[in-house]
Design a protein around this motif. Sequence first.
Motif, mmCIF file in Angstrom:
data_model
loop_
_atom_site.group_PDB
_atom_site.id
_atom_site.type_symbol
_atom_site.label_atom_id
_atom_site.label_comp_id
_atom_site.label_asym_id
_atom_site.label_seq_id
_atom_site.Cartn_x
_atom_site.Cartn_y
_atom_site.Cartn_z
ATOM 1 N N ARG A 159 -4.319 1.843 -9.062
ATOM 2 C CA ARG A 159 -5.683 2.641 -7.668
ATOM 3 C C ARG A 159 -6.191 0.871 -8.413
ATOM 4 N NH1 ARG A 159 -11.120 5.318 -10.077
ATOM 5 N NH2 ARG A 159 -12.328 3.603 -9.094
ATOM 6 N N ASN A 216 -1.282 7.221 1.700
ATOM 7 C CA ASN A 216 -3.066 6.995 2.218
ATOM 8 C C ASN A 216 -3.027 5.402 1.435
ATOM 9 O OD1 ASN A 216 -4.999 7.570 2.340
ATOM 10 N ND2 ASN A 216 -5.367 9.710 1.244
ATOM 11 N N TYR A 234 0.907 -1.162 0.096
ATOM 12 C CA TYR A 234 -0.064 0.301 0.148
ATOM 13 C C TYR A 234 0.912 1.451 0.296
ATOM 14 C CZ TYR A 234 -3.951 -2.785 1.100
ATOM 15 O OH TYR A 234 -4.919 -3.908 1.032
ATOM 16 N N ASP A 279 -15.724 -4.286 -3.008
ATOM 17 C CA ASP A 279 -15.770 -2.814 -3.674
ATOM 18 C C ASP A 279 -14.639 -1.980 -2.996
ATOM 19 O OD1 ASP A 279 -17.740 -3.771 -5.756
ATOM 20 O OD2 ASP A 279 -19.238 -3.415 -5.285
ATOM 21 N N ILE A 280 -13.769 -2.359 -2.102
ATOM 22 C CA ILE A 280 -13.003 -1.573 -1.788
ATOM 23 C C ILE A 280 -12.417 -1.182 -2.320
ATOM 24 C CG2 ILE A 280 -11.226 -1.367 0.540
ATOM 25 C CD1 ILE A 280 -13.088 -3.310 1.384
ATOM 26 N N LEU A 281 -11.775 0.579 -2.530
ATOM 27 C CA LEU A 281 -10.966 1.051 -3.362
ATOM 28 C C LEU A 281 -9.473 1.360 -2.594
ATOM 29 C CD1 LEU A 281 -10.344 2.779 -5.374
ATOM 30 C CD2 LEU A 281 -10.997 4.458 -4.060
ATOM 31 N N ALA A 282 -8.723 0.886 -2.948
ATOM 32 C CA ALA A 282 -7.428 1.028 -2.360
ATOM 33 C C ALA A 282 -6.077 1.381 -3.569
ATOM 34 C CB ALA A 282 -6.657 -0.468 -1.235
ATOM 35 N N TYR A 283 -5.014 1.834 -2.989
ATOM 36 C CA TYR A 283 -3.638 2.878 -3.170
ATOM 37 C C TYR A 283 -2.722 1.426 -2.840
ATOM 38 C CZ TYR A 283 -7.347 6.118 -4.657
ATOM 39 O OH TYR A 283 -8.292 7.070 -5.263
ATOM 40 N N GLY A 342 -6.360 4.601 1.097
ATOM 41 C CA GLY A 342 -7.634 3.821 0.637
ATOM 42 C C GLY A 342 -8.615 3.423 1.829
ATOM 43 N N ASP A 343 -9.754 3.250 1.132
ATOM 44 C CA ASP A 343 -10.582 2.323 2.335
ATOM 45 C C ASP A 343 -9.865 1.635 3.393
ATOM 46 O OD1 ASP A 343 -12.427 4.652 1.269
ATOM 47 O OD2 ASP A 343 -13.074 2.759 0.100
ATOM 48 N N ALA A 344 -9.017 0.743 2.310
ATOM 49 C CA ALA A 344 -8.546 -0.077 3.341
ATOM 50 C C ALA A 344 -6.586 -1.118 3.508
ATOM 51 C CB ALA A 344 -8.899 -1.791 3.607
#
Length: 190
Positions: free
Chosen positions: A101, A74, A71, A107-111, A76-78
């Motif tokens: 991305r 930041n 990751y 549907d969890i957004l992560a970077y 994201g969501d997780a």
Amino acid sequence: MMRFSTHIIIHSRMHMKLLLSLLTLFFLSLGLAADEAVPEKPVETALQVFQHEGRTIFALSYKNAPHWHTYWKNPGDAGLPTEIKPENFKIKEYSWPVPQRFIEKGDILAYGYDGSYTRFFELSSSQGQNLKLSSNWLVCKHICIPGKVDITATFDGEKLTQVSSKDFELEKEELISRLNALPKKVAWPD
């Protein structure tokens, strides 16, 4: 006495059903997980140093196993950001590489990053010293696994020796290419 023993038998049967249900779920999940093997080493690391434009730059590179990701700062969501923690010196960190991305299950957004990427930093002083640093990460695919590496090395002002953990090595040209691809600060337009 008969009521008490009947209650125990009924209670034991409920516990047995619950235990069998849990065991069934456990073995089913093992069967599903067998399709998604976990690599022995999902993340490999390499600490290197190089000279560029009059600066001594340290590069901590990460290589994630195929289809696994770590990751960004930041996440994201997780997720959790990959951290570099110097133990006996201070560093000046460069910008993080541009992340990708990901849409994870649910549907969890992560970077973050898949494949290989590099974090760069400079020492706050150029004296030769023994370096100790650790790096923590969370690597995910079908499951998430926390990881950590402790690295020790001797820095003589120009090169690293006695590096305790070096899974791979990148060519200087590749490190410079990754350094030049980092986001740049630009002046705010008037």
